[in-house]
Design a protein around this motif. Structure first.
Motif, mmCIF file in Angstrom:
data_model
loop_
_atom_site.group_PDB
_atom_site.id
_atom_site.type_symbol
_atom_site.label_atom_id
_atom_site.label_comp_id
_atom_site.label_asym_id
_atom_site.label_seq_id
_atom_site.Cartn_x
_atom_site.Cartn_y
_atom_site.Cartn_z
ATOM 1 N N ASP A 103 26.295 29.098 39.302
ATOM 2 C CA ASP A 103 27.390 28.140 39.255
ATOM 3 C C ASP A 103 28.483 28.316 38.151
ATOM 4 O O ASP A 103 27.672 28.290 36.731
ATOM 5 N N CYS A 104 29.467 28.748 37.987
ATOM 6 C CA CYS A 104 30.203 29.105 37.029
ATOM 7 C C CYS A 104 30.529 28.214 35.964
ATOM 8 O O CYS A 104 30.717 28.292 34.757
ATOM 9 N N GLU A 105 30.549 26.984 36.347
ATOM 10 C CA GLU A 105 30.429 25.831 35.446
ATOM 11 C C GLU A 105 29.295 24.924 34.875
ATOM 12 O O GLU A 105 28.919 24.724 33.589
ATOM 13 N N SER B 179 30.535 15.936 42.200
ATOM 14 C CA SER B 179 29.681 16.661 41.509
ATOM 15 C C SER B 179 29.457 18.074 42.007
ATOM 16 O O SER B 179 30.268 18.472 42.750
ATOM 17 N N ALA B 180 28.653 18.899 41.394
ATOM 18 C CA ALA B 180 28.962 20.374 41.455
ATOM 19 C C ALA B 180 28.610 20.885 42.971
ATOM 20 O O ALA B 180 29.426 21.707 43.496
ATOM 21 N N ALA C 39 30.007 23.502 53.070
ATOM 22 C CA ALA C 39 30.172 24.760 52.283
ATOM 23 C C ALA C 39 31.452 25.190 51.758
ATOM 24 O O ALA C 39 31.590 26.062 50.894
ATOM 25 N N GLU C 40 32.541 24.972 52.522
ATOM 26 C CA GLU C 40 33.858 25.387 52.280
ATOM 27 C C GLU C 40 34.463 24.711 50.858
ATOM 28 O O GLU C 40 35.210 25.425 50.186
ATOM 29 N N LEU C 41 33.673 23.562 50.392
ATOM 30 C CA LEU C 41 34.398 23.047 49.249
ATOM 31 C C LEU C 41 33.332 23.183 48.232
ATOM 32 O O LEU C 41 32.146 23.157 48.375
ATOM 33 N N SER C 42 33.793 23.316 47.037
ATOM 34 C CA SER C 42 32.741 23.283 45.827
ATOM 35 C C SER C 42 33.059 21.973 44.902
ATOM 36 O O SER C 42 34.357 21.446 45.113
#
Lengths: 281, 288, 149, 666, 180
Positions: B164-166, D339-340, D345-348
């Protein structure tokens, strides 16, 4: 001997009233294929034969009104014929309980054995009321099944098109292919429909193409692979190639071999959300 | 485990040779054979992409071509800047037949860009936690470490698709498994100033100072890195930081391979830790 | 379709599209003024599920040099599943056409939603340009001219 | 048909600029069956329509083609014109020479040639159109409303007050939805609960509203006017008929530290609980995940305390059927999960903002609870980590919204307004505090909206920075917010005590599942699709199913309420008829040629194709056949394509029509 | 590829000026023209102003801007393109020549040895920079660090060069040629 056993079985079925008619193979002059016989009395069973010229798919007769009028039939089938029977069952064309099915273990027909028999996957029917005989000549390796098609597909599309143009130019539109097919049961075929002419009916290459595309695609994911159409063609067009093409695509894309599972839903008219679509942009 | 291609890059064979020592020793202890890319050349970082875009593709492309020629399906590049440049060029090559053609001509070798480039963390991930745990001789007890990823291990995320880049966690996962305590802190992916050391030292000192301070404030007694540049800025510059900011951090900066090597029972000299600027001996807080 | 006055080959492309996604996608291309070649004749059908295979043959019979079949993306069908049924038929039908030696570069399938005016433009432009490069579909027009009996 | 009229529209310059309309009209006179051709500047205008009407009457036209814009735009209009002149409306076809021609081509010769072809095809089709009569079906005059937030409540009251029965289904234990948890509302700053709770009570007491809480729609069968809804009444473990709502049970429950959903985790509830004091029904439910009795078989204190004997630990889910005529979906929204990790899956997520990591980074709905008088702090603004009064609060707009890289490209519409409201509420409570807002654009279109935002800035001194925030870190108990001030062209760092994220509005979880059950569409973001964005904004593509509120798109309270009343109005229009009319462009089976293979029955997405027996007068089975249930058929025509004998056909898109269109291109 | 302005405008077209790149940039506070403004200048066709900015040489290529951009604009790539253009046009900001020199010296070094020769790099950079701006402090900077590095075997007088240095030279030549 197997022929005797078959006659005995049929005699009993007619005698005890289980069925009204036996649809089986009857003798023919030497060198010719057997022909269908319809036997309604126990004595008549002596006409029944069983040999390597029992080529026809008798299931096709089940759709005939004059045959239906005879009452509950018993029918003699090979494994390939039986697949057609199963498809008819899936498509609500047949109440299984209303037919007595006599399966014949099959070494293959024709001399030499026909191509479809050399690579036959079944040989022994699976869903019959009775199965007679046993296999003495097993099929060659199953991998041979698509050999002819694979060889054909090595040609370029242009060559394939040229091949079919040449072949279909010879079609006389006699519709024997339709007539002998157990799965061509439409009460009115769309080639006979002229408003609108969905299929060009002109006696031309265009009309012949349209007919053969339609015939092959109407059998897609249904064809039992009995090759009756190919045998019936008076001008010798290799319709088997088209049927095989659909059978292979059906197997490869859907892991489905038509007529091998009476419980299965027909492939066309159902779908899976995961059906492949790499060809769609 | 099979052989892995190895691209050390200039730094590891120059001022960061302690890093190379550490990587080689630790991987050897884990039975990973590194096959150094024969006749590798500089990947061009961190100058080529600022002066000549084509060159910034060609230099890594030459190395990828060598890797293909020498049969390396996987290539370890412990310097994240090198690995990023290699991956970037590899992706561009894989995506464009025209570029493949052009680059094959320029670098005088056929190149497809299909080589898989790994950073240092990935090689340990590939070895796997069970194998690492099984090899531990001296668990990292008493180590309270801040895992510092810096910029280029996870960025640009769309290109690297690593962690995770963050909120990256891959180093934490490995070190926790080896018995270390990792601290939750805020500067895991902040930039330390990277290659500005030479041209713009002030910036480096400011940024590195913040990173060191935050790690210490969250209870770290050391920092782990997987980048030669991060190590230079955080380790070598501590004296200069003290001069400028008046704070003596005195934090040991380890490479990831250092801590893993220590856990495997290797000594500090073998790992090149004695060559660091901030070195704590027996009495260090880390008890290592 | 009238031949182009200059005698330059202008591909004839027939597009069978569903009413709710691709037709609206084409509408959106229009409202967004996204230009594409004027070689396409759209046949509006309620759903890709309605498009039977004979229509493709018929398209070639009337001289199409390329045919596009397009509808809603999977899951977005206005009628929930018409496109799934269609997709399954196409998988097999393409194979049949291929076996018969039809030029598969002249039969195109696409999912184009009502929001994808741009995609409609790109797909159509691409098809027309590709067909232009290939030239007229001579193989099938030959079939249509010949009388065999 | 041989008396076809062709009417070519100029659409002002829109068509005429690129298409030679005169040439099109002239050319069409050559097409078989065309009797008359005309062109006019605006065919859809009243003079244009009257031109069509007059010609139909004068020339006894038996079919017309209008060459104009998309049928989605004006087919209805021209059908109406035909009908007014006594021509069956289904004898009208459109040739789309605007969207599909003049607007996408530049070359006038090519565009004109294409337009002529399009008219040719339409003429070929219309000659084979059948005069159709609308289908009539009886109507069950009861409405099902799914979701009892402010939109669902409004729709329910409107329909019930008009005299019809309403079945209102809510999955939470209380009605009220998101609005029940809000503090004050923009732009009037009146208290959300003061407006909403009386309406909640009305819903609870209305004689014609049947309220199901803790319930979800399991399935819906049937068709417009004649739906059958199956509702899953989930086990509540409290008999709400016996319960008096006295509160003895929840006061005694030993499980005190369950995070309250209603307070978004900012406060706690018990295992047996009412979500908030004003809940309707004011009856508790037991959370079976938290209840010791249900989990481990110990405790049972609530049953002991309940004098009414309302607690039933053996309660089970029940399935109940309701006959329904029309359905309104009002399932509302949820906030983007910041949150992380994202559920899809398409959304981060937004790892850079530290939500979930830093206690003092909260989202907008959590802030609503923090400032609400009914909230866990009684309306006193205290930050979650240490309860201190925050002196610097940073509000960040567009978190998740307008962010293509993270997966959501739309604007959430309400955040600008509620963020301004938040700064004011904050300033009114913390006089020496400073609110900071990071925004991209201020979108405050609405009555008194921009004035409201200006007030936040001018009177309450909220400091607005035009720029996004890149990262939040925590140092020494402060949140270090690193943003940009793009107007000044500098980065900005603010040491904040509390950060409030205006997270994007997303459709409520499960609304896509519900849409599939109802066979209505939803867009790529999961919001339910309206039938037409302008002309049918509350209808869906399934007849008799309507949508309102934030399940359709981000919207604020006034818009949700207006849309709810609009949906209710549509339902009442439907209920004002004894029978309803349906579009007759549906499938039919030629029973004489049907071979009863039932491919259509398998294929039909609506179960409209059915198996049927044909019997003679004596009741003997003559044959089996497929048959179309007219009420269920939606006209997709999938049956037509799978019927091997072409015994199935589709009115309006029949084989005759379609093949004629294609053949006209020869 | 980057150097033509039409290519650049395709890179920056999607930017809606939210400033997230500037917000996250570790160097932004010291920049004359911040990253979002550089993108804006490129968008508005004022590339030349951007190539004269000091800030393009302050960028450390940390990729934070690119990674966090909500419109997926490769901001770091844009800055690379600007630097390339700037070096080519000779519009490097006065104060930043030292950085530009460093990059050039770095590449010359690679070109000669195939791999970086650190000691030579330091020497060449200092000499070149000194010739340009006569900065004595720079000349002396890190002088004290050198012995310490040496002690730790961190300075190699002669790093291991690549074997086939001619090919490296040819690659450089071909890339330079391709550019023109």
């Amino acid at each position: 001997m197997l022929e005797q056993k078959l006659r005995q079985t049929c005699r009993e079925l007619l005698a005890n009233g289980t069925v009204k008619v036996i649809i089986g193979y009857g003798a023919a002059p030497a060198g010719q294929a057997t022909r269908a016989v319809f036997i309604t009395t126990p004595e008549g069973v002596e006409q029944l034969v069983w040999n390597d010229r029992c080529e026809a798919n008798l299931v096709a007769y089940l759709k005939r009104p004059e045959v239906r009028a005879l009452g509950k039939p018993a029918i003699v089938v090979k494994a390939c014929d039986e697949r057609a029977l199963v498809v008819l069952q899936q498509e609500a064309q047949l109440e299984r309980a209303n037919v007595f099915v006599i399966g014949m273990a099959c070494d293959g027909i024709g001399a030499p054995r026909e191509a479809k028999c050399r690579s036959c996957e079944d040989q022994v029917p699976r869903f019959c009321d009775v199965v007679l005989g046993e296999v003495t000549k097993p099929a060659d390796a199953a991998s041979a099944r698509w050999d002819e098609l694979a060889e054909f597909m090595k040609k370029s599309p242009e060559e394939r098109m040229a091949y079919w143009q040449q072949e279909l130019a010879r079609c006389v539109k006699c519709y024997a292919c339709r007539q002998v097919c157990p799965l061509c049961y439409c009460q009115r075929c769309i080639v006979d429909k002229n408003r609108p002419t969905v299929i060009s009916t002109s006696p031309s290459l265009k009309g012949n193409f349209a007919w053969h595309v339609t015939r092959a695609f109407h059998l897609a994911a249904r064809c039992a692979g009995c090759d009756a159409c190919t045998r019936a063609c008076p001008v010798g067009i290799n319709l088997r190639l088209l049927n095989q093409s659909m059978a292979k695509a059906t197997e490869e894309n859907f892991q489905c071999r038509p007529g091998t599972d009476p419980q299965a839903q027909p492939l066309i008219g159902n779908y899976a959300t995961g059906d492949k679509e790499e060809f769609i942009r | 485990m099979t052989d892995i291609g190895y691209y050390p890059g200039c730094a590891l064979q120059g001022s960061s040779n302690d890093y190379e020592r550490s990587v080689r020793a630790t991987l050897q202890a884990l039975q990973v054979q590194l096959q150094e890319l024969d006749d590798w050349i500089c990947c061009g970082a961190s100058a080529a992409h600022t002066i000549n875009h084509k060159l910034s593709v060609a230099l890594p492309a030459r190395n990828l071509a060598l890797a293909e020629q020498q049969g390396c399906a996987q290539l370890l590049a412990p310097c994240p800047m090198c690995s990023m440049e290699l991956i970037k060029a590899g992706k561009a090559l894989a995506d464009s037949p025209a570029l493949r053609q052009e680059m094959s001509d320029i670098v005088e070798l056929p190149v497809t860009g299909r080589t898989q480039v790994l950073n240092l963390i990935q090689i340990f991930q590939q070895i796997g936690l069970p194998a690492l745990k099984a090899a531990v001789k001296q668990p990292l007890e008493g180590v309270s470490v801040a895992c510092y990823y810096g910029c280029l291990l996870t960025r640009p995320s769309a290109l690297l698709a690593f962690d995770d880049c963050e909120q990256p966690v891959s180093m934490e996962t490995i070190l926790t498994a080896l018995g270390a305590k990792t601290v939750a802190w805020n500067f895991k992916t902040e930039c330390c100033g990277a290659g500005m050391t030479m041209a713009n030292e002030e910036t480096v000192l400011n940024l590195s100072h913040k990173i060191l301070s935050n790690a210490a404030a969250h209870g770290a007694n050391c920092i782990v890195v997987a980048c030669p540049m991060c190590h230079v800025n955080l380790d070598m510059k501590q004296a200069a930081i003290e001069q400028r900011h008046g704070v003596r951090h005195d934090l040991e900066i380890f490479y990831l391979s250092d801590l893993i090597g220590l856990a495997l029972g290797l000594d500090r000299q073998t790992l090149g830790i004695d060559r660091h600027f901030v070195v704590k001996n027996g009495n260090s807080a880390c008890r290592l | 379709m009238s031949a182009h006055p200059t005698g330059v080959f202008e591909p004839k492309v027939i597009a069978y599209v569903c009413n709710w996604c691709t037709y609206l996608g084409a509408d959106l291309a229009g409202t967004s003024r996204l230009e594409y070649p004027a070689n396409v004749r759209i046949v509006r059908l309620p759903c890709t599920g309605r498009i039977d295979f004979n229509l493709l043959i018929k398209g070639f019979e009337v001289g199409a040099d390329a045919i596009l079949v397009s509808g809603c993306h999977p899951g977005d069908c206005h009628y929930t599943s018409g496109n799934f049924h269609a997709r399954r038929r196409w998988i097999l039908f393409r194979q049949l056409l291929d076996t018969m030696g039809f030029d598969m570069n002249r039969i195109h399938f696409a999912w184009i939603s009502a929001a994808e005016g741009k995609k409609f433009q790109h797909v159509l432009t691409d098809i027309v340009e590709q067909t232009r490069r290939m030239g007229p579909y001579a193989a099938y027009s030959k079939i249509c001219e010949e009388v065999s009996c | 048909m041989s008396r076809i009229g062709v009417f070519v529209c100029w659409c002002g310059e829109n068509i005429a600029r690129t298409v030679d309309v005169v040439q099109v009209a002239e050319a069409s006179l050559q097409f078989p069956g065309v009797k008359h051709a005309a062109h006019y500047k605006y065919m859809c205008s009243e003079p244009g329509q009257s031109l069509i009407r007059d010609k139909i009457l004068a020339d006894r036209l038996d079919g017309i083609v209008v060459a104009s814009c998309s049928p989605h735009m004006h087919l209805k209009t021209f059908r109406g014109a035909a009908q007014a002149a006594g021509l069956n409306p289904y004898l009208v076809e459109i040739a789309n020479i605007r969207e599909h021609c003049s607007w996408v081509h530049q070359d006038k010769a090519k565009a004109t040639a294409k337009a002529i072809d399009l008219v040719r095809m339409a003429v070929a089709k219309v000659r084979r159109n059948n005069a159709l009569q609308a289908i009539k079906v009886p109507v069950t005059k009861r409405a099902l409303i799914i979701g009892a937030g402010v939109a669902g409540i409004q729709a329910a009251l409107d329909i019930a007050d008009a005299g019809y029965e309403v079945v209102l289904v809510e999955r939470e234990p209380s009605v009220g939805g998101k609005m029940a948890g809000l503090s004050e509302t923009f732009p009037t700053m009146d208290c959300s609960q003061c407006i909403l709770t009386p309406r909640m009570v009305d819903v609870g007491q209305h004689p014609r509203i049947k309220l199901y809480t803790c319930a979800e729609v399991e399935s819906v069968d049937g068709y417009v006017g004649n739906f059958k809804a199956t509702i899953r009444q989930k086990a509540r473990f409290v008999d709400i008929k016996k319960c008096t709502g006295c509160g003895e049970c929840w006061n005694a429950c030993p499980q005190k530290k369950i995070a309250s959903e209603f307070d978004y985790g900012m406060g706690n509830r018990r295992a047996i609980y009412i979500p908030f004091p004003q809940a309707v029904p004011a009856r508790p439910a037991i959370d079976k995940q938290a209840c010791l009795k249900l989990k481990k078989g110990v405790c049972g204190i609530c049953a002991k305390k309940c004098a009414a004997g309302a607690i039933n630990y053996a309660d089970q889910d029940q399935l109940l059927e309701e006959p329904i005529g029309a359905i309104i979906v009002a399932t509302g929204y949820q906030l983007y999960q910041i949150s992380a990790q994202q559920p899809t899956a398409e959304l981060s997520g937004y790892g850079e903002y530290g939500y979930g990591q830093y206690k003092d980074v909260i989202d907008a709905l959590q802030f609503e609870r923090l400032v609400s008088a009914s909230g866990p702090t009684g309306g006193v603004i205290q930050r979650p980590s240490d309860g201190k009064e925050p002196k610097h609060v940073v509000f960040i707009s567009c978190v998740g919204s307008r962010d293509n890289a993270k997966g959501i490209s739309y604007c959430s519409k309400i955040c600008c307004m509620y963020t301004a409201k938040h700064t004011m509420l904050y300033k009114h409570k913390v006089h020496d505090g400073q609110a900071h807002v990071f925004y991209m654009d201020i979108r405050s279109g609405g009555k008194n909206y921009d004035e409201f935002v200006r007030r936040a800035i001018e009177q309450d001194h909220a400091r607005y920075y035009r720029g996004r925030v890149s990262k939040i870190t925590e140092e020494n108990g402060k949140l270090i917010v690193r943003g940009a001030d793009t107007l000044a062209g500098t980065p900005v760092t603010i040491e904040a005590d509390l950060v409030v994220l205006a997270s994007a509005m997303r459709p409520a979880t499960g609304s896509d599942d519900l849409a599939r059950k109802l066979r209505i569409g939803y867009d790529q973001n999961g919001f339910l699709s309206e039938s037409h964005p302008k002309l049918r904004p509350v209808e869906t593509n399934s007849a008799g199913i309507l949508i309102c509120g934030a399940c359709h798109a981000p919207k604020d309270i006034p818009e949700s309420v207006a849309q709810a009343s609009a949906a209710a109005g549509k339902v009442l229009v439907m209920f004002s008829h004894k029978e309803m009319q349906r579009d007759p462009e549906i499938a039919k089976i030629n029973e004489s040629t049907c071979s009863a293979c039932f491919a259509c029955v398998r294929t039909c997405p609506y179960q409209a194709a059915e198996k049927a027996d044909v019997r003679d007068r004596a009741g003997n089975l003559v044959k089996r056949t497929a048959r179309i249930n007219q009420g269920l058929c939606m006209g997709c025509g999938t049956c037509v394509a799978v019927c091997p004998s072409k015994s199935a056909d589709l009115e309006g898109f029949s084989d005759q029509q379609i093949y004629a269109m294609v053949e006209s291109l020869l | 590829m980057h150097s033509d302005s039409s290519g650049l405008s395709a890179l920056v077209n999607d930017c809606y000026q939210c400033g997230k790149c500037t917000a996250g940039c570790p160097l932004a506070a010291q920049m004359d023209i911040v990253p979002s403004q550089l993108v804006r200048l490129a968008q508005a066709g004022q590339v030349e102003r951007a190539t004269r900015a000091e800030s393009i040489w302050l960028c450390v290529s940390c990729q934070t801007c690119t990674t966090r951009c909500p419109q997926s604009v490769d901001v770091a790539g844009v800055i690379d393109a600007l630097r390339e253009q700037s070096a080519q046009d000779g519009t490097v900001a006065k104060t930043q020549r030292r950085t530009a020199i460093f990059q050039q010296v770095f590449l010359d070094n690679i070109r000669r040895h195939g791999r970086l020769n650190e000691l030579e790099l330091v020497g060449a950079f200092k000499t070149q920079a000194f010739l340009k701006d006569l900065s004595i402090p720079l000349l002396m900077k890190d002088a004290l660090l050198a012995p310490q590095m040496m002690k730790r075997d961190k300075l190699h007088f002669a790093g291991k060069p690549a074997r086939d240095r001619q090919v490296v030279d040819r690659i450089f030549a071909k890339c330079a040629e391709a550019k023109v």
